[in-house]
Design an enzyme around this catalytic site. Structure first.
Site, PDB file in Angstrom:
ATOM      1  N   ASN A   1       0.892  -1.153   0.010  1.00 34.82           N
ATOM      2  CA  ASN A   1      -0.049  -0.001  -0.005  1.00 34.82           C
ATOM      3  C   ASN A   1       0.879   1.333  -0.058  1.00 34.82           C
ATOM      4  OD1 ASN A   1       0.975   0.393   2.663  1.00 34.82           O
ATOM      5  ND2 ASN A   1      -0.943  -0.709   3.544  1.00 34.82           N
TER       6      ASN A   1
ATOM      7  N   ASP B   1     -11.379  -4.298   1.069  1.00 36.15           N
ATOM      8  CA  ASP B   1     -10.236  -3.612   1.854  1.00 36.15           C
ATOM      9  C   ASP B   1      -9.842  -2.229   0.917  1.00 36.15           C
ATOM     10  OD1 ASP B   1      -8.186  -3.752   3.978  1.00 36.15           O
ATOM     11  OD2 ASP B   1      -7.225  -3.390   2.384  1.00 36.15           O
TER      12      ASP B   1
END
Length: 406
Positions: A36, A242
């Site tokens: 991420n 998510d």
């Protein structure tokens, strides 16, 4: 002559293709594509790996232990429920993710799987526990008769490691059923009314409001998203969820954000290959250090000249905001305006307080029982981890009624 033969070990062809049926171990190096924006492994990547490990061990069990004298058909298992999953510690790019998945209980139509995830730094040999998860699967037929993807009537029973293990598993099974029933008694506001829709489209969009951070994703389910039964894998859907929630958290906080937890989640309907997934993420509640985000997943079936939408899954995820040195930052308070937003905020506050109370009780219970646990029965990691418990958030659907994964 093989090295095994040289050492005097006799391995038959049958043995070489017969892995231990009790558990499965999965390892993978975390690559830049898994990261991420914080430089950690994406929470959705970990959730997807957890689900895949559970699918492997449960499908193997159901087919390996089929009764040869019966007419039971080959089957593949699908995810129908995930208990609350905590992200205990981050996993970084370059580390090796090690997953240990083990079947710990079987009911008539479902299997409970517990998964432990470690991050190993192969440069210095250290290892730490990052995730613990409990998942429930049901087996589906792969044959055309009596009908494709029908739930198999009976799950083969596992061999329990000690006499009390089966009763302990049964109590966990009954407990999560009870908690799902309790959830049905709590108010929950799912949909926007027409005034809220107008509010979303007009002048109500301001920083730290619900419409300001709302996120929408659309995905066409392709072959790479699906398992052998032709339906989208549960782990793929959880990864999308998510990502959708992460966009909401980033818009709201304007900082680096990471997944802290996924509440217990039920998968209501299967998603066929070629269907379209519509994901909507919206902030529902903020505390001083965390924010709750609801993700709704609808599936549009576009076959046979007709188009129809169904709610496939809905879940709550918890995110935290991180500063420059990976330290938690305060969460900006959520500004709620409409009646629906205010109701959802109060409902989120109740869930937050319930999680907090359960976590505190769980830690206390864990500490009391710590000396009674036989650590030889628990997969080992070199680093100690603070006592935690996999919280169970109730959901509406019964595991026994679940027929597929999203």
């Amino acid at each position: 002559m093989s090295s095994a033969t040289k050492r005097g070990t006799k391995i038959s062809d049958e043995d070489s293709h017969a892995p231990d049926q009790r558990f499965v171990e999965v390892c993978r190096v975390m690559m830049p594509d898994d990261a991420n924006n914080s430089g950690n492994t994406h929470g959705g990547v970990i959730l997807k790996m957890i689900e895949e490990a559970g699918a492997i061990i449960t499908t193997r069990h159901c087919n390996k232990h089929r009764d040869p004298s019966s007419t039971q058909e080959p089957c593949i298992t699908v995810l129908c429920r995930v208990e609350r999953t905590e992200f205990l510690k981050p996993m970084f790019i370059g580390e090796v993710a090690q997953l240990h998945a083990e079947i710990t209980y079987t009911s008539i139509h479902s299997l409970e799987v517990q998964v432990f995830v470690w991050a190993e730094n192969i440069l210095n040999g250290t290892k730490r526990l990052t995730n613990k998860a409990t998942l429930w699967y049901v087996p589906l037929s792969l044959m055309a008769t009596p009908s494709p993807n029908a739930v198999i009537p009976k799950v083969p029973k596992i061999e329990y490691p000690y006499p009390e293990a089966e009763e302990e598993g049964r109590q966990r099974y009954l407990q999560q059923k009870h908690e799902r029933e309790q959830l049905n008694k709590l108010a929950r506001t799912y949909s926007y009314d027409i005034t809220e829709v107008d509010h979303l489209r007009t002048s109500g969009v301001m920083p730290h409001s619900v419409p300001y951070s709302q996120s929408n994703l659309v995905h066409l389910v392709g072959p790479s998203d699906c398992a052998a039964h032709g339906y989208c894998k549960g782990g793929v859907t959880m990864k999308f969820m998510d990502e959708c929630a992460g966009i909401v958290a980033r818009r709201h906080c304007r900082t680096q954000v990471v997944t802290a937890a996924l509440d217990a989640t039920d998968f209501h309907v299967p998603v066929e290959k070629g269907s379209v997934l519509f994901l909507t993420g919206r902030a529902t509640f903020t505390s001083a250090k965390s924010m709750e985000i609801e993700v709704l997943v609808d599936v549009e079936h576009v076959f046979g000249g007709q188009s129809r939408k169904q709610r496939a899954v809905d879940a709550f995820l918890t995110f935290v905001s991180l500063g420059p040195h990976q330290k938690p930052l305060p969460i900006p308070p959520l500004k709620v305006h409409s009646a629906g937003e205010k109701r959802r905020f109060q409902e989120g506050k109740l869930r937050y307080e319930a999680r907090k109370a359960k976590r505190n009780n769980g830690v206390k219970s864990t500490l009391e029982k710590q000396n009674k646990v036989d650590e030889s029965n628990i997969p080992q990691a070199s680093d100690s981890v603070e006592p935690t418990i996999d919280s169970v958030e109730p959901a509406s659907d019964s595991i026994e009624q679940a027929t597929g994964s999203v």
